[in-house]
Design an enzyme around this catalytic site. Structure first.
Site, short mmCIF file in Angstrom:
data_model
loop_
_atom_site.label_atom_id
_atom_site.label_comp_id
_atom_site.label_asym_id
_atom_site.label_seq_id
_atom_site.Cartn_x
_atom_site.Cartn_y
_atom_site.Cartn_z
N GLN A 1 2.20 -6.06 -3.00
CA GLN A 1 2.57 -6.08 -1.58
C GLN A 1 3.91 -5.36 -1.37
O GLN A 1 4.20 -4.43 -2.09
CB GLN A 1 2.60 -7.51 -1.03
CG GLN A 1 1.22 -8.17 -0.97
CD GLN A 1 0.82 -8.82 -2.27
OE1 GLN A 1 1.61 -9.52 -2.88
NE2 GLN A 1 -0.39 -8.61 -2.70
N LYS B 1 2.46 1.88 -5.14
CA LYS B 1 3.15 1.30 -6.31
C LYS B 1 2.36 1.50 -7.58
O LYS B 1 2.92 1.81 -8.62
CB LYS B 1 3.36 -0.22 -6.11
CG LYS B 1 4.37 -0.60 -5.08
CD LYS B 1 4.43 -2.10 -4.92
CE LYS B 1 3.13 -2.70 -4.41
NZ LYS B 1 2.75 -2.31 -3.07
N ASP C 1 0.81 -1.22 0.00
CA ASP C 1 0.00 0.00 0.00
C ASP C 1 0.84 1.27 0.00
O ASP C 1 0.42 2.30 0.51
CB ASP C 1 -0.97 0.04 1.20
CG ASP C 1 -1.81 -1.21 1.28
OD1 ASP C 1 -2.29 -1.65 0.22
OD2 ASP C 1 -1.98 -1.75 2.39
N GLY D 1 -4.09 -4.29 -4.74
CA GLY D 1 -5.14 -3.41 -5.25
C GLY D 1 -4.56 -2.07 -5.58
O GLY D 1 -3.71 -1.59 -4.86
N HIS D 2 -4.96 -1.51 -6.69
CA HIS D 2 -4.59 -0.12 -6.92
C HIS D 2 -5.74 0.62 -7.59
O HIS D 2 -6.56 0.03 -8.27
CB HIS D 2 -3.28 0.02 -7.69
CG HIS D 2 -3.29 -0.66 -9.02
ND1 HIS D 2 -2.69 -1.85 -9.24
CD2 HIS D 2 -3.83 -0.27 -10.18
CE1 HIS D 2 -2.86 -2.19 -10.51
NE2 HIS D 2 -3.54 -1.25 -11.09
#
Ligand code: IMP
Length: 424
Positions: free
Chosen positions: A223, A16, A13, A40-41
């Site tokens: 991650q 990235k 988080d 997740g992004h």
């Protein structure tokens, strides 16, 4: 930037996706090398914001080839749903390339992930319950089912039946749960296979050829280093290798193909799920970091734990991932605080540690030794050049560089894309 690995330098988080998207504008290929839809992004397209979890960054640019490498685990229902969502927004994801060697997340992996967490009770890892751990477990016990198996119905059925022989015993006898049905899985997954077939490619070859042709390739990690199965805070980690080395095995290229390793770190630290976190704050400052930084998970919506920047852990991440430069994200969140703290060492069980401890017991007992720096206490969200940052903010960046052992080449001071600038 011919071949760049983008790696999370903390517990995930860090932003990235934002950096990978930024770099993707000049990239030819963006390849995910590990993890699955636990990542997740958020992607902003026009006025719309939506979350992607499996799709590599850069999918929104038609000239970029998004690739999912062999080191990833793929939930085909999720992948297809993300592709559909992109199509609905006018983005064509048909250029996605998917490794036939990537392992599939099966329905029983998701079930087992959730059941195990429940049975672990207070010792749970706090996983995303997406089936990531059980899928990697099957990969290493050689019971896994790969994307390429979807294209041979007989082999696929055989593999599902072999897997279920064991899984159904575990589901029913250990967890007192209903068994999974081979017929249902085969029917559901073969339908996914038909839709995925056009995307399946020898992705290792594709990436190698792109590098040989001098194209810009981004290896997108999910991650972060401290969640790495080998180098993270085991057992409170994910089941793959987010470290830069994971990009080599997770795609199938050699170390000499890589030109730079960009580590992404927040100007403070956050973590979701359980596990040690030496600089975690349980006070008003930590709460402010959560609120100002909007620290709620993209995938699970969980509230993130927050604390001061940990330079011991950052230095460790730089070392084990061979990070050549850093992007420092969310610097603006620190504007709220008159004094800033950076952990420069730990005290644990009567000893001082200047390097990140490898022993779980030591790590659990770590109390940070802080260095205090003056804050800038002024809004910096409009700043677009390093030299326009307040003196205290530049001093903070310089101290981070010294302690981490890598230069900061990108700074982010706000959520918009334009609020992320390169150091000139
Ligand atoms: P898993 O990857 O779902 O097995 O979860 C293992 C650990 O990694 C848990 O602590 C999760 O919260 C954490 N984790 C997994 N993916 C991410 C991510 O993308 N960001 C932050 N933490 C993550």
């Amino acid at each position: 930037m011919p071949a760049t690995i983008v790696v999370g330098a903390q517990w995930g988080d860090e932003g990235k996706g934002k950096i990978a998207n930024l770099l993707a504008r000049e990239a030819d290929v963006v390849v995910r090398y590990q993890g699955g839809n636990n990542a997740g992004h958020t992607v902003v397209i026009g006025n719309e914001t939506f979350a992607l979890s499996l799709m590599p960054s850069g999918v929104i640019y038609p000239e970029v080839i998004p690739v999912i490498g062999n080191g990833c685990v793929v939930d085909p229902a999720v992948l297809l749903a993300e592709m559909d969502a992109l199509r609905q927004r006018g983005i064509d994801p048909s250029h996605l390339r998917l490794s036939g060697n990537a392992h599939l997340i099966m329905p029983y992996h998701r079930t087992l992930d959730a059941l195990r967490e429940r049975y672990l009770g207070s010792q749970r890892i706090g996983t995303t319950k997406r089936g990531i751990g059980p899928a990697y477990q099957d990969k290493y016990s050689r019971l896994g089912i790969r994307v390429q198996d979807l294209f041979d119905p007989k082999i696929f059925r055989d593999k599902v039946e072999v897997a279920l022989k064991e899984k159904n015993r575990i589901l029913t006898k250990v967890f007192n749960h209903l068994p999974a049905s081979a017929d249902e899985i085969v029917e559901e997954y073969l339908a996914y296979g038909a839709r995925l077939l056009p995307h399946v490619t020898d992705t290792s070859l594709l990436v190698w050829q792109a590098i040989r042709a001098g194209k810009n390739v981004i290896f997108e990690g999910a991650q972060g280093v401290l969640l790495d199965i080998d180098h993270g805070t085991y057992p409170f980690v994910t089941s793959s290798n987010p470290v830069a080395g994971g990009a080599l095995t997770g795609v199938g290229v050699g170390p000499r193909d890589i030109d730079r390793v960009l580590g992404i770190a927040k100007a403070y630290v956050s973590r979701v799920g359980s596990g040690p976190f030496p600089t975690e704050l349980h006070d008003e400052v930590g709460e402010q970091m959560i609120q100002i930084g909007g620290e709620y998970g993209t995938v699970t919506g969980r509230r993130r734990r927050c604390g001061w920047l940990d330079a011991v852990a950052l230095h460790y991440a730089v070392r084990v991932s061979g990070i050549t430069e850093l992007a420092l994200m969310k610097l603006d969140v620190l504007s709220a605080f008159p004094t800033l703290r950076i952990a420069v060492g730990y005290l644990s069980l009567g000893e001082r540690y200047d390097e990140f401890p490898r022993q779980q017991r030591v790590l659990y007992n770590c109390a940070p030794i802080y260095e205090d720096l003056p804050g800038w206490h002024t809004d910096i969200t409009e700043v677009r050049r390093l030299q326009d940052l307040p003196r205290e903010a530049r001093a903070y960046l310089e101290r981070v560089e010294e302690l981490a052992g890598a230069p900061v080449s990108i700074v982010s001071v706000g959520p918009e894309r334009s609020a992320t600038f390169l150091r000139q």
